[in-house]
Design a protein around this motif. Structure first.
Motif, mmCIF file in Angstrom:
data_model
loop_
_atom_site.group_PDB
_atom_site.id
_atom_site.type_symbol
_atom_site.label_atom_id
_atom_site.label_comp_id
_atom_site.label_asym_id
_atom_site.label_seq_id
_atom_site.Cartn_x
_atom_site.Cartn_y
_atom_site.Cartn_z
ATOM 1 N N ALA A 297 4.766 10.081 1.164
ATOM 2 C CA ALA A 297 5.657 9.142 0.482
ATOM 3 C C ALA A 297 5.848 7.875 1.311
ATOM 4 O O ALA A 297 5.886 6.764 0.780
ATOM 5 C CB ALA A 297 7.002 9.808 0.208
ATOM 6 N N VAL A 298 5.966 8.057 2.637
ATOM 7 C CA VAL A 298 6.114 6.907 3.527
ATOM 8 C C VAL A 298 4.868 6.025 3.465
ATOM 9 O O VAL A 298 4.962 4.792 3.415
ATOM 10 C CB VAL A 298 6.380 7.375 4.974
ATOM 11 C CG1 VAL A 298 6.272 6.208 5.956
ATOM 12 C CG2 VAL A 298 7.760 8.016 5.075
ATOM 13 N N GLN A 299 3.687 6.656 3.443
ATOM 14 C CA GLN A 299 2.463 5.856 3.360
ATOM 15 C C GLN A 299 2.364 5.116 2.032
ATOM 16 O O GLN A 299 1.961 3.948 1.990
ATOM 17 C CB GLN A 299 1.219 6.731 3.538
ATOM 18 C CG GLN A 299 -0.058 5.894 3.603
ATOM 19 C CD GLN A 299 -1.318 6.720 3.630
ATOM 20 O OE1 GLN A 299 -1.851 7.084 2.590
ATOM 21 N NE2 GLN A 299 -1.792 7.016 4.826
ATOM 22 N N SER A 300 2.727 5.783 0.929
ATOM 23 C CA SER A 300 2.703 5.124 -0.381
ATOM 24 C C SER A 300 3.644 3.923 -0.396
ATOM 25 O O SER A 300 3.308 2.853 -0.928
ATOM 26 C CB SER A 300 3.097 6.114 -1.483
ATOM 27 O OG SER A 300 2.143 7.151 -1.591
ATOM 28 N N LEU A 301 4.831 4.106 0.199
ATOM 29 C CA LEU A 301 5.774 2.995 0.296
ATOM 30 C C LEU A 301 5.198 1.874 1.152
ATOM 31 O O LEU A 301 5.327 0.686 0.818
ATOM 32 C CB LEU A 301 7.095 3.483 0.893
ATOM 33 C CG LEU A 301 8.178 2.419 1.138
ATOM 34 C CD1 LEU A 301 8.570 1.750 -0.173
ATOM 35 C CD2 LEU A 301 9.392 3.048 1.819
ATOM 36 N N ALA A 302 4.539 2.251 2.254
ATOM 37 C CA ALA A 302 3.936 1.252 3.141
ATOM 38 C C ALA A 302 2.874 0.435 2.409
ATOM 39 O O ALA A 302 2.779 -0.782 2.582
ATOM 40 C CB ALA A 302 3.328 1.935 4.365
ATOM 41 N N ILE A 303 2.077 1.109 1.580
ATOM 42 C CA ILE A 303 1.046 0.391 0.821
ATOM 43 C C ILE A 303 1.686 -0.608 -0.130
ATOM 44 O O ILE A 303 1.232 -1.753 -0.262
ATOM 45 C CB ILE A 303 0.156 1.388 0.054
ATOM 46 C CG1 ILE A 303 -0.700 2.203 1.053
ATOM 47 C CG2 ILE A 303 -0.750 0.664 -0.931
ATOM 48 C CD1 ILE A 303 -1.479 3.332 0.411
ATOM 49 N N SER A 304 2.772 -0.187 -0.790
ATOM 50 C CA SER A 304 3.467 -1.087 -1.711
ATOM 51 C C SER A 304 4.056 -2.287 -0.972
ATOM 52 O O SER A 304 3.950 -3.433 -1.421
ATOM 53 C CB SER A 304 4.576 -0.329 -2.445
ATOM 54 O OG SER A 304 4.044 0.705 -3.244
ATOM 55 N N ILE A 305 4.685 -2.023 0.187
ATOM 56 C CA ILE A 305 5.251 -3.110 0.990
ATOM 57 C C ILE A 305 4.143 -4.042 1.469
ATOM 58 O O ILE A 305 4.272 -5.273 1.418
ATOM 59 C CB ILE A 305 6.031 -2.552 2.192
ATOM 60 C CG1 ILE A 305 7.275 -1.792 1.707
ATOM 61 C CG2 ILE A 305 6.439 -3.666 3.152
ATOM 62 C CD1 ILE A 305 8.021 -1.074 2.815
ATOM 63 N N GLY A 306 3.055 -3.456 1.932
ATOM 64 C CA GLY A 306 1.937 -4.265 2.415
ATOM 65 C C GLY A 306 1.368 -5.161 1.333
ATOM 66 O O GLY A 306 1.060 -6.334 1.573
ATOM 67 N N ASN A 307 1.259 -4.634 0.116
ATOM 68 C CA ASN A 307 0.760 -5.450 -0.991
ATOM 69 C C ASN A 307 1.701 -6.619 -1.280
ATOM 70 O O ASN A 307 1.261 -7.731 -1.595
ATOM 71 C CB ASN A 307 0.593 -4.588 -2.245
ATOM 72 C CG ASN A 307 -0.603 -3.657 -2.147
ATOM 73 O OD1 ASN A 307 -1.581 -3.952 -1.460
ATOM 74 N ND2 ASN A 307 -0.543 -2.528 -2.830
#
Length: 326
Positions: A297-307
């Motif tokens: 979940a943290v990685q998915s959130l990180a991808i969204s933030i990064g985008n």
């Protein structure tokens, strides 16, 4: 006593000033700390988003059948539901695409393999490749991937085999076994029988291939007939050596002694449906599974933030390029 009052007032004022300085320093430190933390989060998010984007670009170039958006949705969903991250799911999709799998066939294979690899603690990409190669060898369609996944789950959980050993063994024996009318279940049972006697991987596949080839030269073109003869006919070691050769005689000797075990393994593997789901289902609710899902979940959130930080990265790039040209 006005003098005493003034002295006490000066002392109090100095103390208040000192407290104010300490508070100001603490506030500045806290601000720097939060700034560093958010900076690290931002950097990590951009890195995760960039890695996912890179894999996505590579996958898009490999699948040309309009399935890309569905595969992206699957990567995000399995990143939430399994112990594998969105990036790991994307890597498995790419590996299958590199093996020539169509985009619409990738989805059911990855769906099945995610449970298998998670349950057996195996590499997701390697497991997906092993299933795809096995489908190719035995000329099975992608909708048979669950059958292969359940077979692998049963074999690995009830014998000394691992997924990499299965993959290597099937590369050597699979094409011959398929040509000589053995099912994938019968072939895996043979590899499991040898693995339980410490003969594994490519070595096992090579010995089985040599055995079937030697029997074919003796007139047994159907591997089922070869296995029946070797399991039910009593041979001396010398007779086996004459019928086979020094490389494959150990297979003949095992079949002489453990023919019933081979039949039992084959029956188990032919009834393996649901094994992968059963194994993976046992993990749900356990602490390690929850921790892995939190990581995902943290990685998915990180991808969204990064985008979301892409415009900022583009501005910084433009500034850096301008300074470089100055």
């Amino acid at each position: 006593n006005i003098a005493g009052f003034l002295r006490n007032s000066e002392i109090a004022q100095r103390q208040l000033t000192k407290i104010g300085q300490v508070a100001s320093q603490a506030g500045a430190a806290l601000t720097r700390g939060f700034g560093l933390a958010f900076g690290l989060v931002g950097a990590g998010s951009v890195k995760a988003a960039a890695e996912f984007n890179k894999l996505s670009v590579q996958l898009r170039s490999l699948v040309q059948d309009g399935s890309f958006d569905a595969l992206t949705k699957q990567a995000r969903q399995l990143g939430e539901d399994t112990i594998f991250t969105t990036i790991q799911i994307r890597e498995a999709q790419k590996e299958l695409a590199k093996l020539g799998t169509t985009g619409f066939d990738i989805a059911p294979i990855v769906q099945s393999v995610a449970g298998l690899a998670g349950a057996l603690d195996e590499d997701l990409g390697d497991s997906a490749a092993a299933v795809k190669e096995s489908l190719n060898i035995f000329q099975l369609q992608a909708d048979q991937s669950t059958r292969v996944v359940d077979l692998f789950a049963k074999a690995v959980s009830t014998s000394a085999l691992t997924i990499p050993q299965l993959r290597e063994g099937l590369k050597n024996i699979g094409p011959i076994a398929q040509q000589q009318n053995l099912s994938i279940e019968q072939t895996v049972a043979l590899l499991a029988l040898l693995a339980n006697s410490a003969i594994k991987g490519s070595v096992a596949g090579t010995k089985l291939r040599s055995t079937l080839n030697k029997m074919a030269k003796s007139g047994f073109d159907d591997a089922n007939d070869s296995l029946k003869v070797l399991s039910e006919t009593t041979f001396s070691y010398g007779d086996l050596l004459g019928l086979l050769n020094s490389r494959s005689v150990v297979v003949g000797a095992l079949l002489q002694e453990q023919g019933d075990d081979l039949q039992n393994l084959t029956t188990q593997y032919e009834n393996a449906a649901g094994t992968a789901a059963e194994l993976s289902g046992a993990f749900e609710g356990e602490l390690f599974f929850t921790v892995e899902q939190l990581r995902n979940a943290v990685q998915s959130l990180a991808i969204s933030i990064g985008n979301s930080l892409k415009p900022t990265m583009e501005s910084l790039r433009d500034v850096a390029e301008g300074l470089a040209r100055a």
